[in-house]
Write a protein that holds these residues in place. Structure first.
Motif, short mmCIF file in Angstrom:
data_model
loop_
_atom_site.label_atom_id
_atom_site.label_comp_id
_atom_site.label_asym_id
_atom_site.label_seq_id
_atom_site.Cartn_x
_atom_site.Cartn_y
_atom_site.Cartn_z
N UNK A 8 0.89 -1.09 0.10
CA UNK A 8 0.12 0.21 0.00
C UNK A 8 0.99 1.13 -0.07
N UNK A 9 0.56 2.24 -0.81
CA UNK A 9 1.30 3.43 -0.71
C UNK A 9 0.19 4.59 -1.12
N UNK A 10 0.35 5.93 -0.40
CA UNK A 10 -0.54 6.75 -0.87
C UNK A 10 -0.41 7.84 0.15
N UNK A 11 -1.14 8.99 -0.11
CA UNK A 11 -1.06 10.03 0.99
C UNK A 11 -1.65 9.72 2.36
N UNK A 12 -0.97 10.07 3.36
CA UNK A 12 -1.27 9.73 4.74
C UNK A 12 -2.66 10.46 5.06
N UNK A 13 -3.38 9.68 5.95
CA UNK A 13 -4.45 10.62 6.39
C UNK A 13 -4.89 9.71 7.65
N UNK A 22 -10.54 -2.87 7.90
CA UNK A 22 -11.77 -3.16 7.44
C UNK A 22 -12.02 -3.73 6.18
N UNK A 23 -11.41 -3.24 5.19
CA UNK A 23 -11.60 -3.83 3.85
C UNK A 23 -10.96 -5.22 3.90
N UNK A 59 -10.95 -7.54 -2.50
CA UNK A 59 -10.15 -6.56 -1.65
C UNK A 59 -9.31 -5.57 -2.38
N UNK A 60 -8.77 -5.95 -3.47
CA UNK A 60 -8.33 -5.07 -4.40
C UNK A 60 -9.19 -3.96 -4.89
N UNK A 61 -10.28 -4.07 -5.23
CA UNK A 61 -11.26 -3.00 -5.57
C UNK A 61 -11.63 -2.23 -4.43
N UNK A 62 -11.81 -2.65 -3.27
CA UNK A 62 -12.19 -1.96 -1.80
C UNK A 62 -11.08 -1.04 -1.66
N UNK A 63 -9.68 -1.68 -1.80
CA UNK A 63 -8.61 -0.86 -1.39
C UNK A 63 -8.24 0.24 -2.48
N UNK A 69 -5.16 5.03 -2.89
CA UNK A 69 -3.99 4.16 -2.70
C UNK A 69 -3.57 3.54 -3.78
N UNK A 70 -2.62 3.51 -3.87
CA UNK A 70 -1.90 2.49 -5.12
C UNK A 70 -1.50 1.17 -4.23
N UNK A 71 -2.12 0.05 -4.74
CA UNK A 71 -2.13 -1.20 -4.01
C UNK A 71 -1.68 -2.54 -4.97
N UNK A 72 -1.02 -3.27 -4.29
CA UNK A 72 -0.73 -4.49 -5.31
C UNK A 72 -1.03 -5.61 -4.19
#
Length: 167
Positions: A8-13, A22-23, A59-63, A69-72
């Motif tokens: 997971x990578x993205x702007x922090x919040x 939850x996802x 899970x990928x769709x929800x994330x 977020x950029x997820x793999x």
């Protein structure tokens, strides 16, 4: 169920880890372990989960819906060797350009696999320059000469202090 690694990578919040958790729970995943950090306003991390194969896409769709977020999602690598040992290395010294490259090159010469690397630079009290520190965990299948390893790392610069401990 399949072991998976979610990156997971993205702007922090505020609440981001809770949203990811939850996802994972919604996808009927079991959160096994994780490692997260905050760097320059960004959030980055890895989560190892057990997840039913049929729930990977959801899970990928929800994330992806979470905070841009950029997820793999990748299958976990189950291959582990029982003939390995781990060594924890702490390196401290004055910061300079190329220090991480010099330290990792020294480790490579000993055929060590870096499994954890945590670095930071902080202001050195009363010195006026930055103090570099690295906490490293390496894995080796060989009987390594830790005296030679310590000397190789300390030989990078006169001011480096090195502490080695077998895990």
């Amino acid at each position: 169920m399949q072991a998976m690694v979610l990156s997971i990578i993205g702007a922090d919040k505020l609440g981001l880890v809770d949203e990811v958790a939850s996802a994972v729970a919604k996808a009927d995943g079991n959160w096994l372990r994780s490692s997260f950090c905050h760097l320059s306003g960004h959030f980055a991390g890895f989560v190892e989960i057990m997840l039913p194969k049929e729930n990977h896409s959801s899970l990928v769709r929800d994330c992806h819906a979470l905070s841009n977020l950029q997820i793999t999602l990748l299958p976990a690598n189950e291959a582990t060797s029982t003939n390995t040992k781990r060594i924890r290395i702490k390196v401290t010294g004055n910061d300079r350009k190329g220090i991480v490259s010099d330290v990792t090159s020294a480790l490579t010469r000993f055929d060590l696999n870096i499994v954890e690397l945590d670095t930071k630079c902080e202001s050195a009290p009363n010195w006026g320059n930055l103090l570099f520190s690295a906490n490293i965990v390496v894995e080796t299948s060989e009987n390594i000469d830790t005296t030679k390893l310590r000397a190789a790392i300390e030989g990078i610069a006169d001011d480096l202090m090195v502490d080695l401990k077998e895990k």
